[in-house]
Design a protein around this motif. Structure first.
Motif, PDB file in Angstrom:
ATOM      1  N   GLU A 180       0.838  -1.207   0.000  1.00 11.98           N
ATOM      2  CA  GLU A 180       0.000   0.000   0.000  1.00 11.98           C
ATOM      3  C   GLU A 180       0.876   1.261   0.000  1.00 11.98           C
ATOM      4  N   TYR A 181       1.916   1.238   0.826  1.00 14.18           N
ATOM      5  CA  TYR A 181       2.783   2.417   0.882  1.00 14.18           C
ATOM      6  C   TYR A 181       3.640   2.550  -0.370  1.00 14.18           C
ATOM      7  N   ILE A 182       4.148   1.418  -0.839  1.00 16.27           N
ATOM      8  CA  ILE A 182       4.968   1.482  -2.060  1.00 16.27           C
ATOM      9  C   ILE A 182       4.107   1.954  -3.227  1.00 16.27           C
ATOM     10  N   GLY A 183       2.874   1.472  -3.271  1.00 15.02           N
ATOM     11  CA  GLY A 183       1.946   1.909  -4.305  1.00 15.02           C
ATOM     12  C   GLY A 183       1.749   3.413  -4.260  1.00 15.02           C
ATOM     13  N   LYS A 184       1.681   3.944  -3.054  1.00 15.31           N
ATOM     14  CA  LYS A 184       1.510   5.390  -2.890  1.00 15.31           C
ATOM     15  C   LYS A 184       2.697   6.139  -3.488  1.00 15.31           C
ATOM     16  N   ILE A 185       3.905   5.635  -3.205  1.00 18.03           N
ATOM     17  CA  ILE A 185       5.111   6.279  -3.743  1.00 18.03           C
ATOM     18  C   ILE A 185       5.063   6.239  -5.263  1.00 18.03           C
ATOM     19  N   PHE A 186       4.701   5.091  -5.794  1.00 10.73           N
ATOM     20  CA  PHE A 186       4.622   4.897  -7.242  1.00 10.73           C
ATOM     21  C   PHE A 186       3.669   5.906  -7.876  1.00 10.73           C
ATOM     22  N   ILE A 187       2.495   6.021  -7.272  1.00 10.48           N
ATOM     23  CA  ILE A 187       1.484   6.901  -7.859  1.00 10.48           C
ATOM     24  C   ILE A 187       1.886   8.371  -7.743  1.00 10.48           C
ATOM     25  N   GLU A 188       2.419   8.735  -6.565  1.00 11.73           N
ATOM     26  CA  GLU A 188       2.826  10.128  -6.389  1.00 11.73           C
ATOM     27  C   GLU A 188       3.947  10.490  -7.358  1.00 11.73           C
ATOM     28  N   ASN A 189       4.824   9.519  -7.624  1.00 12.83           N
ATOM     29  CA  ASN A 189       5.975   9.761  -8.466  1.00 12.83           C
ATOM     30  C   ASN A 189       5.623  10.127  -9.890  1.00 12.83           C
ATOM     31  N   LYS A 190       4.486   9.630 -10.337  1.00 14.92           N
ATOM     32  CA  LYS A 190       4.092   9.906 -11.718  1.00 14.92           C
ATOM     33  C   LYS A 190       3.665  11.355 -11.884  1.00 14.92           C
ATOM     34  N   LYS A 191       3.355  11.985 -10.769  1.00 10.40           N
ATOM     35  CA  LYS A 191       2.963  13.386 -10.781  1.00 10.40           C
ATOM     36  C   LYS A 191       1.879  13.684 -11.804  1.00 10.40           C
ATOM     37  N   ARG A 192       0.945  12.805 -11.901  1.00  8.01           N
ATOM     38  CA  ARG A 192      -0.187  13.064 -12.771  1.00  8.01           C
ATOM     39  C   ARG A 192      -1.085  14.109 -12.133  1.00  8.01           C
ATOM     40  N   PRO A 193      -1.841  14.840 -12.954  1.00 11.59           N
ATOM     41  CA  PRO A 193      -2.797  15.766 -12.337  1.00 11.59           C
ATOM     42  C   PRO A 193      -3.826  14.987 -11.532  1.00 11.59           C
ATOM     43  N   ASN A 194      -4.383  15.640 -10.525  1.00 14.50           N
ATOM     44  CA  ASN A 194      -5.347  14.956  -9.662  1.00 14.50           C
ATOM     45  C   ASN A 194      -6.700  14.768 -10.317  1.00 14.50           C
ATOM     46  N   TYR A 195      -6.952  15.596 -11.313  1.00 16.16           N
ATOM     47  CA  TYR A 195      -8.254  15.524 -11.985  1.00 16.16           C
ATOM     48  C   TYR A 195      -8.093  16.154 -13.352  1.00 16.16           C
ATOM     49  N   ILE A 196      -9.022  15.879 -14.240  1.00 20.52           N
ATOM     50  CA  ILE A 196      -8.996  16.488 -15.568  1.00 20.52           C
ATOM     51  C   ILE A 196     -10.305  17.226 -15.776  1.00 20.52           C
ATOM     52  N   ILE A 197     -10.202  18.505 -16.063  1.00 20.64           N
ATOM     53  CA  ILE A 197     -11.410  19.292 -16.286  1.00 20.64           C
ATOM     54  C   ILE A 197     -11.754  19.259 -17.763  1.00 20.64           C
ATOM     55  N   ASP A 198     -12.985  18.880 -18.030  1.00 20.83           N
ATOM     56  CA  ASP A 198     -13.439  18.782 -19.406  1.00 20.83           C
ATOM     57  C   ASP A 198     -14.094  20.108 -19.823  1.00 20.83           C
ATOM     58  N   GLN A 199     -14.983  20.601 -18.985  1.00 16.75           N
ATOM     59  CA  GLN A 199     -15.654  21.874 -19.287  1.00 16.75           C
ATOM     60  C   GLN A 199     -15.561  22.775 -18.076  1.00 16.75           C
ATOM     61  N   ILE A 200     -15.442  24.065 -18.343  1.00 13.26           N
ATOM     62  CA  ILE A 200     -15.374  24.996 -17.224  1.00 13.26           C
ATOM     63  C   ILE A 200     -16.073  26.282 -17.619  1.00 13.26           C
ATOM     64  N   ASP A 201     -16.879  26.792 -16.717  1.00 10.19           N
ATOM     65  CA  ASP A 201     -17.548  28.061 -16.969  1.00 10.19           C
ATOM     66  C   ASP A 201     -17.591  28.813 -15.649  1.00 10.19           C
ATOM     67  N   ILE A 202     -16.630  29.684 -15.488  1.00 12.25           N
ATOM     68  CA  ILE A 202     -16.533  30.432 -14.240  1.00 12.25           C
ATOM     69  C   ILE A 202     -16.498  31.910 -14.597  1.00 12.25           C
ATOM     70  N   SER A 203     -17.346  32.679 -13.974  1.00  9.40           N
ATOM     71  CA  SER A 203     -17.448  34.096 -14.330  1.00  9.40           C
ATOM     72  C   SER A 203     -16.177  34.837 -13.941  1.00  9.40           C
ATOM     73  N   ASN A 204     -15.922  35.942 -14.586  1.00 11.50           N
ATOM     74  CA  ASN A 204     -14.724  36.744 -14.328  1.00 11.50           C
ATOM     75  C   ASN A 204     -14.585  37.094 -12.853  1.00 11.50           C
ATOM     76  N   GLU A 205     -15.713  37.415 -12.249  1.00 15.55           N
ATOM     77  CA  GLU A 205     -15.734  37.797 -10.848  1.00 15.55           C
ATOM     78  C   GLU A 205     -15.053  36.768  -9.965  1.00 15.55           C
ATOM     79  N   ASN A 206     -15.199  35.535 -10.398  1.00 14.30           N
ATOM     80  CA  ASN A 206     -14.757  34.433  -9.547  1.00 14.30           C
ATOM     81  C   ASN A 206     -13.343  33.977  -9.877  1.00 14.30           C
ATOM     82  N   GLN A 207     -12.739  34.541 -10.898  1.00 16.35           N
ATOM     83  CA  GLN A 207     -11.446  34.015 -11.327  1.00 16.35           C
ATOM     84  C   GLN A 207     -10.268  34.731 -10.687  1.00 16.35           C
TER      85      GLN A 207
END
Ligand code: UDP
Ligand code: MG
Length: 315
Positions: free
Chosen positions: A288-315
């Motif tokens: 479990e711990y080695i797996g964690k090291i492996f996954i963290e090492n790849k430095k992949r993004p935590n999520y992928i945003i497909d669509q985003i609509d955020i008003s200027n006010e909020n950016q």
């Protein structure tokens, strides 16, 4: 004017959204208009139903709604993280979409923030509404976690909390893969306060935390805040080695000094099976711990945003 954004992770929550939106808008309209501007940020976590359509529909009707939509289901914690990463506000409030986190508590979160607390947590009282299983699993999870972990996590805390701008900036720098907010928040420090509430029943639909997701969150919670399980395996290993040495002496004695050497088959089988099982368990912990090291090492993004609509006010 202070900007406050409400981040709502949504996974197949189509039915709940209009009702939640209505309740939130009510809360907003009861707050002083000259003091606060509110926005809602829905994070669609790869829903399989029409959640995204519903969000877009609401956005057409209300000017204070923004959204992000993931390319697939990345999980509740990642949805919160995405909201924190993308939104610019003086304070963020995270809450569930299913109305178990009562919107009427929001003014109280804000009041405590105004008092100077940078993090205002909420903690649910055990409620009659919760199923016995949920209560039991939640209780044992926190008991185990607090035994094993170095940060103290209050039982019953949920991801319904207010975070000040300062805290948001710190959270943006945390890019670990298996985020566990309930652990990270106490770890962060800052001045924190906790308010209690009675959870309501889920308005529509069933819990999105299946037993599998719950176990996986529990393992993440434990292994990202503690290396005690590794230490436990050392102690158990040591203890068993000592026992094994004594048993070996006993076996040698039987072999050399008596003539009933064939006896003891049962104990051999039992100990082989026992030690075998235990070794697998310890390997699992290591893995479990080695797996964690492996996954963290790849430095992949935590999520992928497909669509985003955020008003200027909020950016
Ligand atoms: N959720 C999510 N992704 C998931 C699972 C859940 O975004 O993979 C959201 C869900 O839509 C809800 C919140 O996280 O807004 C909490 O989920 P749920 O109410 O199912 O959990 P429970 O209250 O049963 O612990
Ligand atoms: Mg819920």
């Amino acid at each position: 004017m202070k900007k406050i954004s409400i981040i709502v992770p949504c996974f197949n929550e189509k039915e709940n959204l209009p009702y939640l939106n209505q309740k939130l808008q009510e809360v907003f309209s009861n707050q002083p208009k000259e003091k606060y501007s509110f926005r809602i940020v829905f994070v669609n976590d790869g829903s399989a139903d029409d959640t995204l359509l519903e969000i877009k529909e609401l956005r057409k009707q209300f000017s204070n709604i923004d959204y992000l939509s993931f390319s697939r289901n990345f999980g509740h914690q990642q949805a919160i993280k995405a909201g924190i990463d993308c939104v610019n506000a003086d304070a963020i409030i995270t809450m569930d979409a299913d109305l178990q986190h009562p919107p009427k508590l929001i003014p109280e979160l804000i009041k405590n923030w105004e008092k100077g607390y940078e993090i205002v947590n909420s903690k649910r009282f055990d409620s009659k509404n919760q199923s016995f299983m949920k209560k039991l699993t939640s209780k044992s999870f926190y008991a185990l976690l607090n035994k094993l972990s170095y940060v103290k996590i209050e039982p019953g805390t949920a991801d319904f909390r207010l975070l000040d701008k300062k805290v948001i900036e710190q959270l943006r720098n945390l890019n670990e893969q298996n985020l566990f907010f309930r652990g990270v928040i106490p770890w962060l420090g800052f001045s924190q306060h906790t308010i209690d509430y009675y959870p309501d029943e889920r308005k529509y639909g069933k819990t999105k935390y299946t037993a599998k997701k719950m176990i996986s969150l529990a393992i993440t919670g434990i292994t990202s805040f503690s290396i005690k399980p590794l230490r436990i395996s050392i102690f158990v290993g040591l203890f068993l080695s000592v026992v094994a040495i004594f048993y070996m002496l006993y076996a040698l004695y039987i072999g050399f000094f008596t003539d009933k050497a064939i006896e003891g088959w049962t104990s051999v089988i039992v100990s082989v099976l026992f030690i075998g099982g235990l070794q697998l368990l310890m390997l699992g912990i290591l893995g479990e711990y080695i797996g964690k090291i492996f996954i963290e090492n790849k430095k992949r993004p935590n999520y992928i945003i497909d669509q985003i609509d955020i008003s200027n006010e909020n950016q």
